[in-house]
Design a protein around this motif. Structure first.
Motif: not given
Length: 356
Positions: A136, A148, A185, A187, A257, A320, A322
């Protein structure tokens, strides 16, 4: 994995790659493992353990001595020919996961290494799916909500790890029109949500170890921030997500993500950990500017165990999205657990294993 699939995996015997191999082995298929010569003995031991645990045949695993930083991945001509002929799915996890990594090393491993894996992927006539594990934090110094589908930016980076993972993802992303690619990605990855097991103490563990020094007193003074969240995901969620999408054609062409859709603020994280150690939360909140100033003082790392390069991540105003990840994982019944549901597991593991 279906019996007719052969996975080519980089990063073994690393923690995530090792757990992913264990998970894939439960479904059958074959695995070709690119292993640096220095880790050959350890890799062979782990494969024997994995085969025994999963009921797999040792013949289903093959180790190739090599290195992603070298031409043709450092493979011998015979191994290269075999890998090209047999591989149908690639999982590229090998990287230097180090916020303090030197630029030259980061460029060689994270960037050039990924370029070499890309060349290998392009040479496979039977490639069905190429999974690249990014982070991320390719978002660098951007603020706000990170989607994303977003990648390119000019906000800059905090370190060479972020920068080289970004450059590598740009390279992989550019091949989406040519190859069946999924970019993942994660986190901040922490321990197993059930057992707490981990292979590295960083991220949230800096806070856990800080509170472990004197729980009854340090827990009273919350050094977290109500405006900043730290996005955490347990390693078993990441592995299950990767394995579930291994041959999911709906994931091809996507960047997802692997992050907590509802992350806690660092203030909430502090109290959650404090309750695991002391049965009660904090009573006083220390002003965030004062906390950040103190953490950057020269002597702070020796007192808090938090290195200066890790400080910015506790003050990062970045979240982020998702949406794509949840849509793809929902049919596989894979969800990211909430931190409070597994906090005790990772805190207890850290307390019981002061050294890894």
């Amino acid at each position: 994995m279906p019996a007719d699939e052969t996975v080519f995996l980089t990063g073994f015997p690393g923690f995530i790659a090792g757990r992913l191999l264990r998970r894939l082995a439960t479904e059958g298929g074959r695995c070709l493992l690119l292993v640096q010569p220095a880790f050959m003995e350890r890799a062979q031991r782990e494969i024997q353990e994995i085969a025994a645990e999963t009921g797999s045949h040792l013949a289903d695993f093959r180790i190739f001595a090599g290195d992603i930083t070298e031409d043709n991945l450092g493979l011998s001509p015979l191994d290269l020919e075999a890998a090209r002929f047999e591989s149908t799915v690639i999982f590229h996890l090998a990287a230097r996961y180090d916020l303090a990594v030197a630029q030259e090393v980061a460029m060689q491993v994270n960037f050039q290494g990924t370029r070499n894996v890309n060349l290998f992927a392009r040479s496979l006539s039977g490639l069905r799916h190429y999974h690249y594990v990014s982070t991320c934090y390719v978002a660098g110094k951007r603020d706000g909500r990170i989607l994303e589908r977003e990648l390119r930016h000019e906000a800059g980076f905090r370190n060479h790890y972020e920068e080289t993972k970004y450059l590598a993802e740009v390279e992989v992303n550019s091949l989406k029109s040519e190859l069946p690619i999924t970019i993942h990605r994660p986190s901040v990855v922490c321990g197993d949500s059930q057992t707490g097991e981990t292979a590295k103490y960083d991220g949230i563990y800096y806070l856990i170890h800080y509170l472990l020094k004197w729980p009854s007193v340090l827990s009273l003074f919350n050094i977290g921030n109500r405006e900043v969240s730290l996005n955490l995901v347990p390693v078993d969620f990441v592995v299950e997500a990767l394995a579930s999408l291994a041959r999911d054609e709906q994931a091809i062409g996507k960047t997802i993500q692997l992050a907590d859709p509802n992350p806690l603020t660092t203030h909430e994280l502090f109290n959650t950990i404090a309750r695991c150690l002391n049965s009660s939360g904090s009573r006083i909140t220390v002003p965030a500017p004062l906390v950040e100033f103190c953490l950057m003082l020269p002597l702070s790392p020796s007192i808090t165990d938090l290195p200066h390069h890790g400080v910015p991540y506790f003050f990062l105003k970045q979240t982020y999205d998702t949406t794509q990840a949840r849509a793809l994982l929902r049919p596989h019944q894979v969800d990211c657990p909430a931190f409070p549901s597994y906090a005790k597991a990772i805190v207890d593991y850290a307390a019981n294993h002061p050294l890894l």
